[in-house]
Design a protein around this motif. Sequence first.
Motif, PDB file in Angstrom:
ATOM      1  N   ASP A  12     -17.021  36.452  33.569  1.00 30.91           N
ATOM      2  CA  ASP A  12     -16.998  35.290  34.460  1.00 30.91           C
ATOM      3  C   ASP A  12     -15.691  34.515  34.317  1.00 30.91           C
ATOM      4  O   ASP A  12     -14.947  34.713  33.371  1.00 30.91           O
ATOM      5  CB  ASP A  12     -18.197  34.400  34.152  1.00 30.91           C
ATOM      6  N   PRO A  13     -15.426  33.616  35.265  1.00 33.34           N
ATOM      7  CA  PRO A  13     -14.193  32.822  35.179  1.00 33.34           C
ATOM      8  C   PRO A  13     -14.081  32.062  33.863  1.00 33.34           C
ATOM      9  O   PRO A  13     -12.995  31.894  33.338  1.00 33.34           O
ATOM     10  CB  PRO A  13     -14.305  31.866  36.370  1.00 33.34           C
ATOM     11  N   GLN A  14     -15.213  31.621  33.333  1.00 33.10           N
ATOM     12  CA  GLN A  14     -15.182  30.879  32.068  1.00 33.10           C
ATOM     13  C   GLN A  14     -14.581  31.740  30.955  1.00 33.10           C
ATOM     14  O   GLN A  14     -13.764  31.273  30.162  1.00 33.10           O
ATOM     15  CB  GLN A  14     -16.606  30.457  31.683  1.00 33.10           C
ATOM     16  N   ALA A  15     -14.978  33.010  30.912  1.00 31.69           N
ATOM     17  CA  ALA A  15     -14.431  33.917  29.896  1.00 31.69           C
ATOM     18  C   ALA A  15     -12.936  34.119  30.113  1.00 31.69           C
ATOM     19  O   ALA A  15     -12.157  34.181  29.163  1.00 31.69           O
ATOM     20  CB  ALA A  15     -15.162  35.264  29.949  1.00 31.69           C
ATOM     21  N   THR A  16     -12.546  34.194  31.378  1.00 34.56           N
ATOM     22  CA  THR A  16     -11.132  34.363  31.705  1.00 34.56           C
ATOM     23  C   THR A  16     -10.342  33.137  31.280  1.00 34.56           C
ATOM     24  O   THR A  16      -9.262  33.250  30.691  1.00 34.56           O
ATOM     25  CB  THR A  16     -10.961  34.602  33.215  1.00 34.56           C
ATOM     26  N   VAL A  17     -10.886  31.958  31.552  1.00 31.23           N
ATOM     27  CA  VAL A  17     -10.218  30.716  31.170  1.00 31.23           C
ATOM     28  C   VAL A  17     -10.079  30.644  29.653  1.00 31.23           C
ATOM     29  O   VAL A  17      -9.024  30.284  29.124  1.00 31.23           O
ATOM     30  CB  VAL A  17     -10.997  29.493  31.711  1.00 31.23           C
ATOM     31  N   SER A  18     -11.135  31.006  28.965  1.00 29.68           N
ATOM     32  CA  SER A  18     -11.102  31.011  27.504  1.00 29.68           C
ATOM     33  C   SER A  18     -10.028  31.971  26.995  1.00 29.68           C
ATOM     34  O   SER A  18      -9.254  31.649  26.086  1.00 29.68           O
ATOM     35  CB  SER A  18     -12.488  31.412  26.989  1.00 29.68           C
ATOM     36  N   ALA A  19      -9.956  33.141  27.615  1.00 30.22           N
ATOM     37  CA  ALA A  19      -8.947  34.129  27.226  1.00 30.22           C
ATOM     38  C   ALA A  19      -7.542  33.621  27.533  1.00 30.22           C
ATOM     39  O   ALA A  19      -6.610  33.804  26.743  1.00 30.22           O
ATOM     40  CB  ALA A  19      -9.214  35.453  27.945  1.00 30.22           C
ATOM     41  N   LEU A  20      -7.385  32.958  28.686  1.00 26.02           N
ATOM     42  CA  LEU A  20      -6.079  32.398  29.045  1.00 26.02           C
ATOM     43  C   LEU A  20      -5.657  31.327  28.053  1.00 26.02           C
ATOM     44  O   LEU A  20      -4.481  31.210  27.704  1.00 26.02           O
ATOM     45  CB  LEU A  20      -6.121  31.805  30.460  1.00 26.02           C
ATOM     46  N   THR A  21      -6.623  30.553  27.585  1.00 30.06           N
ATOM     47  CA  THR A  21      -6.311  29.524  26.597  1.00 30.06           C
ATOM     48  C   THR A  21      -5.790  30.168  25.315  1.00 30.06           C
ATOM     49  O   THR A  21      -4.843  29.673  24.702  1.00 30.06           O
ATOM     50  CB  THR A  21      -7.557  28.660  26.307  1.00 30.06           C
ATOM     51  N   SER A  22      -6.381  31.303  24.939  1.00 27.95           N
ATOM     52  CA  SER A  22      -5.883  32.039  23.770  1.00 27.95           C
ATOM     53  C   SER A  22      -4.458  32.517  23.994  1.00 27.95           C
ATOM     54  O   SER A  22      -3.630  32.492  23.093  1.00 27.95           O
ATOM     55  CB  SER A  22      -6.752  33.258  23.488  1.00 27.95           C
ATOM     56  N   ALA A  23      -4.196  32.974  25.206  1.00 26.18           N
ATOM     57  CA  ALA A  23      -2.892  33.560  25.504  1.00 26.18           C
ATOM     58  C   ALA A  23      -1.798  32.508  25.647  1.00 26.18           C
ATOM     59  O   ALA A  23      -0.677  32.705  25.203  1.00 26.18           O
ATOM     60  CB  ALA A  23      -2.970  34.402  26.781  1.00 26.18           C
ATOM     61  N   LEU A  24      -2.127  31.394  26.287  1.00 31.49           N
ATOM     62  CA  LEU A  24      -1.100  30.426  26.652  1.00 31.49           C
ATOM     63  C   LEU A  24      -1.046  29.214  25.735  1.00 31.49           C
ATOM     64  O   LEU A  24      -0.089  28.449  25.771  1.00 31.49           O
ATOM     65  CB  LEU A  24      -1.306  29.961  28.103  1.00 31.49           C
ATOM     66  N   GLY A  25      -2.075  29.033  24.901  1.00 28.16           N
ATOM     67  CA  GLY A  25      -2.092  27.883  24.008  1.00 28.16           C
ATOM     68  C   GLY A  25      -2.651  26.653  24.698  1.00 28.16           C
ATOM     69  O   GLY A  25      -2.786  26.624  25.915  1.00 28.16           O
ATOM     70  N   GLN A  26      -2.983  25.639  23.905  1.00 23.66           N
ATOM     71  CA  GLN A  26      -3.549  24.405  24.449  1.00 23.66           C
ATOM     72  C   GLN A  26      -2.555  23.267  24.329  1.00 23.66           C
ATOM     73  O   GLN A  26      -1.701  23.252  23.459  1.00 23.66           O
ATOM     74  CB  GLN A  26      -4.835  24.054  23.718  1.00 23.66           C
ATOM     75  N   ASP A  27      -2.709  22.299  25.217  1.00 28.85           N
ATOM     76  CA  ASP A  27      -1.766  21.188  25.261  1.00 28.85           C
ATOM     77  C   ASP A  27      -2.234  19.975  24.479  1.00 28.85           C
ATOM     78  O   ASP A  27      -1.612  18.922  24.518  1.00 28.85           O
ATOM     79  CB  ASP A  27      -1.493  20.782  26.717  1.00 28.85           C
ATOM     80  N   GLY A  28      -3.353  20.084  23.762  1.00 26.81           N
ATOM     81  CA  GLY A  28      -3.851  18.947  23.003  1.00 26.81           C
ATOM     82  C   GLY A  28      -4.826  18.088  23.799  1.00 26.81           C
ATOM     83  O   GLY A  28      -5.501  17.236  23.261  1.00 26.81           O
TER      84      GLY A  28
END
Length: 131
Positions: A12-28
């Motif tokens: 699902d998109p949620q899993a994709t978003v979670s994976a993207l967060t792993s790949a791109l990092g978080q902004d705090g």
Amino acid sequence: NMLNQQLDKGVDPQATVSALTSALGQDGKGGLDLSGVVAKMTQEGGLMDTVQSWLGDGGNAPINADTVRSVLGDERVKAFASQLNIDTQSAADSLSKLLPEIVDKASQGGQLREGTGGLGNLMDVARSLLK
């Protein structure tokens, strides 16, 4: 596209978003660290023209999977891959298609918009990309 094939299997998109967060990092603030990725691409990668095309309102210049791996680092690409159960090369290929779209949608008139890495916005991007 390997990512879309995965999604047909119910990712699902949620899993994709979670994976993207792993790949791109978080902004705090719970969003993606797009400004960090953009800075890395322009400063280390010599990809100013590519990034400018994404930030601007015209077409997006392509980026290849190898460049994605060098900009993000193998660890982040592997994390993205493992979360979506795809191999690292497919992950890099997918990211090379997703990254221009994400930056494009998160920017206006050549600048990243404030707070555009937010997960709500990202879910919309993920959904639109995964149709």
